[in-house]
Design a protein around this motif. Structure first.
Motif, PDB file in Angstrom:
ATOM      1  N   LEU A   1      29.516  29.721  46.190  1.00 51.86           N
ATOM      2  CA  LEU A   1      30.566  30.551  46.771  1.00 51.86           C
ATOM      3  C   LEU A   1      31.471  31.132  45.688  1.00 51.86           C
ATOM      4  N   TYR A   2      31.811  30.323  44.702  1.00 54.16           N
ATOM      5  CA  TYR A   2      32.636  30.805  43.590  1.00 54.16           C
ATOM      6  C   TYR A   2      31.931  31.934  42.838  1.00 54.16           C
ATOM      7  N   LEU A   3      30.661  31.725  42.542  1.00 55.74           N
ATOM      8  CA  LEU A   3      29.920  32.738  41.791  1.00 55.74           C
ATOM      9  C   LEU A   3      29.754  34.018  42.600  1.00 55.74           C
ATOM     10  N   ALA A   4      29.533  33.879  43.905  1.00 54.12           N
ATOM     11  CA  ALA A   4      29.415  35.063  44.759  1.00 54.12           C
ATOM     12  C   ALA A   4      30.741  35.822  44.811  1.00 54.12           C
ATOM     13  N   ALA A   5      31.848  35.083  44.926  1.00 53.54           N
ATOM     14  CA  ALA A   5      33.169  35.722  44.952  1.00 53.54           C
ATOM     15  C   ALA A   5      33.464  36.423  43.637  1.00 53.54           C
ATOM     16  N   ALA A   6      33.127  35.771  42.524  1.00 50.47           N
ATOM     17  CA  ALA A   6      33.361  36.382  41.211  1.00 50.47           C
ATOM     18  C   ALA A   6      32.515  37.635  41.039  1.00 50.47           C
ATOM     19  N   GLY A   7      31.245  37.566  41.435  1.00 51.59           N
ATOM     20  CA  GLY A   7      30.374  38.725  41.315  1.00 51.59           C
ATOM     21  C   GLY A   7      30.848  39.900  42.154  1.00 51.59           C
ATOM     22  N   LEU A   8      31.291  39.605  43.377  1.00 53.12           N
ATOM     23  CA  LEU A   8      31.793  40.665  44.255  1.00 53.12           C
ATOM     24  C   LEU A   8      33.070  41.281  43.688  1.00 53.12           C
ATOM     25  N   HIS A   9      33.929  40.435  43.129  1.00 58.59           N
ATOM     26  CA  HIS A   9      35.180  40.942  42.552  1.00 58.59           C
ATOM     27  C   HIS A   9      34.898  41.821  41.329  1.00 58.59           C
ATOM     28  N   VAL A  10      33.952  41.419  40.498  1.00 55.58           N
ATOM     29  CA  VAL A  10      33.578  42.242  39.338  1.00 55.58           C
ATOM     30  C   VAL A  10      33.040  43.592  39.794  1.00 55.58           C
ATOM     31  N   MET A  11      32.217  43.582  40.827  1.00 53.52           N
ATOM     32  CA  MET A  11      31.674  44.833  41.351  1.00 53.52           C
ATOM     33  C   MET A  11      32.802  45.749  41.831  1.00 53.52           C
ATOM     34  N   HIS A  12      33.793  45.177  42.491  1.00 55.21           N
ATOM     35  CA  HIS A  12      34.926  45.967  42.962  1.00 55.21           C
ATOM     36  C   HIS A  12      35.763  46.500  41.802  1.00 55.21           C
ATOM     37  N   LEU A  13      35.866  45.717  40.731  1.00 53.22           N
ATOM     38  CA  LEU A  13      36.613  46.186  39.563  1.00 53.22           C
ATOM     39  C   LEU A  13      35.938  47.398  38.931  1.00 53.22           C
ATOM     40  N   PHE A  14      34.617  47.362  38.847  1.00 53.07           N
ATOM     41  CA  PHE A  14      33.888  48.515  38.302  1.00 53.07           C
ATOM     42  C   PHE A  14      34.043  49.749  39.190  1.00 53.07           C
ATOM     43  N   GLN A  15      34.308  49.511  40.469  1.00 50.70           N
ATOM     44  CA  GLN A  15      34.533  50.623  41.392  1.00 50.70           C
ATOM     45  C   GLN A  15      36.003  51.031  41.429  1.00 50.70           C
ATOM     46  N   HIS A  16      36.813  50.376  40.549  1.00 48.36           N
ATOM     47  CA  HIS A  16      38.249  50.677  40.427  1.00 48.36           C
ATOM     48  C   HIS A  16      39.013  50.446  41.722  1.00 48.36           C
ATOM     49  N   ARG A  17      38.604  49.417  42.483  1.00 51.16           N
ATOM     50  CA  ARG A  17      39.345  49.058  43.680  1.00 51.16           C
ATOM     51  C   ARG A  17      40.553  48.199  43.295  1.00 51.16           C
ATOM     52  N   GLN A  18      41.672  48.465  43.915  1.00 46.11           N
ATOM     53  CA  GLN A  18      42.885  47.725  43.630  1.00 46.11           C
ATOM     54  C   GLN A  18      43.016  46.526  44.575  1.00 46.11           C
ATOM     55  N   GLY A  19      43.683  45.496  44.111  1.00 45.07           N
ATOM     56  CA  GLY A  19      43.935  44.337  44.963  1.00 45.07           C
ATOM     57  C   GLY A  19      42.719  43.446  45.130  1.00 45.07           C
ATOM     58  N   LEU A  20      42.843  42.531  46.091  1.00 44.70           N
ATOM     59  CA  LEU A  20      41.780  41.563  46.366  1.00 44.70           C
ATOM     60  C   LEU A  20      41.135  41.923  47.691  1.00 44.70           C
ATOM     61  N   SER A  21      39.823  42.129  47.676  1.00 41.46           N
ATOM     62  CA  SER A  21      39.132  42.527  48.904  1.00 41.46           C
ATOM     63  C   SER A  21      39.024  41.346  49.870  1.00 41.46           C
ATOM     64  N   ARG A  22      38.789  41.675  51.126  1.00 43.11           N
ATOM     65  CA  ARG A  22      38.662  40.627  52.144  1.00 43.11           C
ATOM     66  C   ARG A  22      37.444  39.747  51.862  1.00 43.11           C
ATOM     67  N   GLY A  23      36.354  40.357  51.403  1.00 40.15           N
ATOM     68  CA  GLY A  23      35.157  39.570  51.102  1.00 40.15           C
ATOM     69  C   GLY A  23      35.393  38.539  50.022  1.00 40.15           C
ATOM     70  N   VAL A  24      36.069  38.939  48.948  1.00 37.52           N
ATOM     71  CA  VAL A  24      36.379  38.005  47.861  1.00 37.52           C
ATOM     72  C   VAL A  24      37.318  36.915  48.359  1.00 37.52           C
ATOM     73  N   ALA A  25      38.301  37.302  49.184  1.00 38.57           N
ATOM     74  CA  ALA A  25      39.252  36.327  49.710  1.00 38.57           C
ATOM     75  C   ALA A  25      38.556  35.287  50.585  1.00 38.57           C
ATOM     76  N   VAL A  26      37.624  35.738  51.433  1.00 38.49           N
ATOM     77  CA  VAL A  26      36.910  34.811  52.315  1.00 38.49           C
ATOM     78  C   VAL A  26      36.011  33.872  51.512  1.00 38.49           C
ATOM     79  N   LEU A  27      35.214  34.435  50.608  1.00 34.27           N
ATOM     80  CA  LEU A  27      34.325  33.601  49.788  1.00 34.27           C
ATOM     81  C   LEU A  27      35.125  32.632  48.923  1.00 34.27           C
ATOM     82  N   GLY A  28      36.193  33.137  48.312  1.00 32.82           N
ATOM     83  CA  GLY A  28      37.023  32.282  47.483  1.00 32.82           C
ATOM     84  C   GLY A  28      37.715  31.197  48.288  1.00 32.82           C
ATOM     85  N   GLY A  29      38.176  31.535  49.502  1.00 37.17           N
ATOM     86  CA  GLY A  29      38.827  30.534  50.346  1.00 37.17           C
ATOM     87  C   GLY A  29      37.867  29.421  50.763  1.00 37.17           C
TER      88      GLY A  29
END
Length: 267
Positions: free
Chosen positions: A13-41
């Protein structure tokens, strides 16, 4: 559920959340996405069970070199999540989540290296708790200082893409760094004072090196805070002293435990 079952789930779950967050960073998305928040939680929930089961048992606490790692990263992640309610620290999760994944696996499947400690007085529990919180906040400060260093380097060389586009303005990044340092030094001060009050005979318990390095870290962090608020120290000076203090602090904790438990077999 057992830690041996939950630890791999937490790691994935941690690795999936980190990977999703990195993908969002490359897309220049601001903040924390709901998907990352759910996986991280979900990862944090599993991590909590693993950490608690790892350090408790047989009527006492197991604070061995491997077992304590999951508890430390749990504290770091919880502090980071709490601070994210006020400050944009979500970029630190790119580093924290993979390290947390490793910590839960190591804590669960590595051998025990220290004896179970029973009948801990309240003062000693306060010392242990404040120490863990201080390490958690100052770890975040060290990670934040690394981002400040990278951002400052990019701006000095007039690079306007990459990490500069992802991170908040440098002034805000530095403000967050010094806020973390201030909170960390306060907690570390509590840990040092309670250690002197409630830990008996530093020499007999092989704690002299740990104490010396911890005091060195406290001095470095305190000098940095004084220099910032009195002399206006920023950027590279802040980064160097923060990383130097963090190195001393990690040697104090993990270095001393590594030598005592894994080299000298004194659990």
């Amino acid at each position: 559920m057992s830690a041996s079952f939950l630890a791999p789930i937490a790691a994935l779950l941690y690795l999936a959340a980190a990977g999703l967050h990195v993908m969002h960073l490359f897309q220049h998305r601001q903040g924390l996405s709901r998907g990352v928040a759910v996986l991280g939680g979900l990862a944090l929930l599993c991590h909590s069970v693993v950490a608690i089961q790892g350090v408790t048992g047989a009527g006492g606490l197991s604070l061995g070199f491997y077992k304590i790692s999951a508890l430390m990263f749990l504290a770091i992640n919880l502090v980071c999540v709490l601070l994210m309610l006020k400050r944009p620290l979500q970029n630190l999760l790119v580093v924290l989540f993979p390290l947390s994944a490793m910590s839960v696996l190591v804590s669960t499947f590595a051998p025990e290296t220290a004896a179970i400690t029973t009948d801990l007085p309240g003062g000693l529990l306060l010392h242990i708790g404040s120490s863990i919180l201080a390490y958690a906040v100052l770890t975040l400060a060290a990670a934040q200082s690394a981002l400040v260093a990278a951002q400052d380097y990019q701006l000095r060389h007039r690079h306007t893409r990459g990490i500069v586009q992802i991170l908040p303005p440098l002034q805000l990044m530095e403000t967050m760094l010094f806020e973390l340092l201030l909170v960390g030094v306060i907690l570390l001060s509590v840990a040092i004072v309670t250690g002197f009050l409630f830990v008996d005979d530093f020499f007999a318990q092989h704690l002299v090196h740990k104490t010396t390095l911890t005091l060195l870290a406290w001095i470095l962090f305190s000098v940095l805070l004084w220099g910032h608020y009195k002399l206006g120290w920023r950027s590279q000076v802040a980064v160097r002293l923060t990383l130097a203090g963090f190195a001393a602090l990690m040697l104090a904790f993990f270095g001393s435990k590594l030598v005592l438990e894994l080299v000298l077999n004194r659990g």
